[in-house]
Write a protein that holds these residues in place. Structure first.
Motif: not given
Length: 584
Positions: A134-158
């Motif tokens: 969703a964020l890449l689609m929206g940013a691509a439609s505007v075409d400004v400089p953009a960089i993705v920062v992901t929140g990351g995966p959770m720790l292994n489940g147990k």
């Protein structure tokens, strides 16, 4: 060229708001100053937006307030000024009927928030499944400089002292309950250890897949995809991304320079190597459509097929995202591909200004079990299988790395469910006329039919079949499947049943042929019979009152089919970042 030379050649977009000494400039600056911003912050500094999908209703992204603070530190250090803003957060776990229904809505929010505000570039804070596309689609439609920062995966489940994968474990445990292998209290006891830290699913589900897609497309810094959410290195990456986005403004490094056809080809190959989610097919198509890249289903066959899956990760393999990061993360996978001559476009540009191969050529790989060597793959051919035939004239998909090899070529009798409610009502019936060789078929779960194309395609097997020890059957629908799920499941049948595709008229007892190697999905009825059935179906159609108003009306009227990325027809294409006319 020096930094000062670069700065002299770039006209800041934000200057259209803050850079004039007239009534409008006065008003824009004055209102911003009520937050305690000093005057010098408006003097020639890039204004960097931080597009935040934080929400307590999106558990995957619930730690993003802290993540944003580290991005801000990086922006300030590099000489920019950060402004954080919220956008619609379409979380997978809570949102009904499905987060896919609001992916396009979120992208519209992102696009208009960027275009309409005084920002020169944007940092996209993404995590849960649909927030990344969703964020890449929206940013691509505007075409400004953009960089993705992901929140990351959770720790292994147990669970019981062993690792379990978030998402994947629930499918497995639920099937075990239905088969009588475990008690309900054991099933419920798994909840506490299933999701035990901040972050996205720790399997190669859609969230992890799309994080890998963002990195392989070149829209993030190296290692963005796999650093665990609670690892301090995640915050270091956020800080460095904040620094980098400021330089991207001065370099005029817009998304259109990164999101090229070559970048999408790299992502397709990487998706096969990681055993990525089938959802990537839809999301990459939608992102490509926004930036103006011609990406077709056949590209998945041309680029992806024949690529070995080298990442041994649930749901296809054994390990989880923690082990993947410790083993070397996505740069290690790209190195494997590159050294084997299987990286289509090593020179593709990334947001750090270097090529994808420059970023990964010397990437360390610490564990050959998790990131396997090309000649010792988890799956010989992990490329998404694109199917066509009279049952799917515009295509369907199957994920070989999650399927049973013996079922990849199969002919069986159709057991048909008209919709998901019909499936739920009948699948547990001990008198259901089904055996292990049958093919389960579910209709009306596509973009228009559900609506939103929910992740219900991996239909659980009939309990009477599970009780015999059978773990997999061929399943076909116009729905999607969670990236955490597994099985020999044909998805995204296009056109969907609700749009008048042949799936709409499959009858109980029809025979269907699946041949993944040949890319064939065939309903064993004559062309004349199929046309006659479709004519009867079309004459009986009525309008669902629920589709008549509100956002659902907009969605059903304008959503494209799965083979086109399920974007809205009026959102395709790049509309650019031209500053809207001011109102003062």
């Amino acid at each position: 060229m020096t930094t000062d030379d670069k700065k002299s050649k770039v006209k800041l977009r934000s200057a259209e708001w803050f850079g004039t000494q007239d009534k409008n400039g006065f008003m824009y600056r004055s209102w911003m100053k009520n937050q305690g911003i000093p005057d010098h912050e408006f003097q020639g500094k890039p204004i960097i937006g931080i597009c935040n999908t934080w929400s307590e209703l999106t558990p995957c992204n619930a730690h993003f307030r802290k993540l944003a603070e580290h991005v801000k530190k990086g922006i300030l250090e590099a000489g920019g000024y950060p402004v954080e803003f919220p956008v619609f957060s379409n979380g997978e776990s809570n949102l009904r009927p499905t987060a896919m229904l609001t992916r396009n809505l979120a992208s519209m929010d992102v696009e208009e928030s960027i275009r309409g505000n005084p920002i020169d570039a944007v940092v996209l804070l993404v995590g849960c499944d649909k927030t990344t596309p969703a964020l890449l689609m929206g940013a691509a439609s505007v075409d400004v400089p953009a960089i993705v920062v992901t929140g990351g995966p959770m720790l292994n489940g147990k669970l019981n002292g062993k690792n379990i994968g978030s998402g994947t474990a629930v499918w497995q445990l639920h099937e075990q309950v239905k088969a009588g292998e475990i008690k309900m209290h054991d099933f419920l006891a798994a909840e506490a250890g299933h999701s035990r830290s901040a972050g996205t699913c720790n399997t190669m589900g859609t969230a992890s897949t799309m994080a890998c897609m963002a990195e392989s497309l070149g829209t993030s810094l190296p290692h963005n995809a796999a650093i665990p959410a609670v690892d301090a290195r995640r915050y270091v990456l956020a800080h460095l991304s904040g620094m980098r986005i400021v330089d991207m403004v001065w370099e005029d490094l817009r998304l259109s320079k990164v999101l090229t056809k070559e970048a999408f080809e790299n992502a397709i190959r990487v998706n096969a190597a990681i055993g990525g989610s089938t959802n990537a097919v839809i999301h990459l198509k939608a992102i490509a459509g926004r930036i103006g890249v011609d990406l077709e289903l056949e590209d998945w066959t041309r680029i992806g097929r024949g690529t070995p899956t080298v990442v041994d990760l649930l749901p296809s393999g054994r390990f989880l995202m923690e082990e993947f990061y410790y083993a070397g993360g996505l740069p290690g996978v790209i190195r494997r591909l590159g050294e084997a001559g299987k990286l289509p476009n090593p020179g593709a540009l990334t947001v750090n200004g270097k090529s994808l191969w420059d970023n990964c050529a010397d990437a360390p790989i610490y564990d050959d079990e998790v990131i396997r060597k090309i000649d010792n793959p988890l799956i010989e051919d992990g490329g998404i299988c694109i199917l066509r035939g009279n049952l799917a004239p515009r295509g369907a998909v199957l994920k070989p790395s999650a399927a049973t090899p013996e079922l990849m070529k199969h002919r069986g009798r159709a057991v048909v469910f008209e919709n998901f409610d019909d499936y739920k009502a009948r699948i547990g019936d001990p008198d259901l006329d089904v055996d292990a060789s049958c093919i389960l078929v579910m209709k009306n779960c596509g973009p228009k039919g559900y609506p939103g194309m929910a992740e219900v395609g991996n239909m659980g097997l009939p309990p009477k079949i599970l009780a015999t020890g059978v773990k997999d059957m061929v399943r076909i629908s116009d729905a999607r499947m969670s990236g955490t799920a597994y099985g020999t499941v044909v998805l995204h049948v296009a056109p969907e049943a609700r749009a008048g595709g042949p799936l709409a008229v499959v009858k109980e007892g029809d025979f269907i042929e699946l041949d993944c190697a040949a890319g064939r999905l065939h309903l064993d009825v004559s062309d004349e019979e199929l046309k006659a059935r479709l004519d009867v179906w079309a004459a009986a159609q009525t309008v669902d009152p629920a589709d008549a108003t509100g956002y659902r009306h907009l969605y059903v009227q304008h959503v494209l089919q799965a083979d086109e990325g399920c974007d809205f027809d009026f959102l395709r294409g790049c509309r650019g970042s031209a500053v809207p006319r001011h109102s003062h």
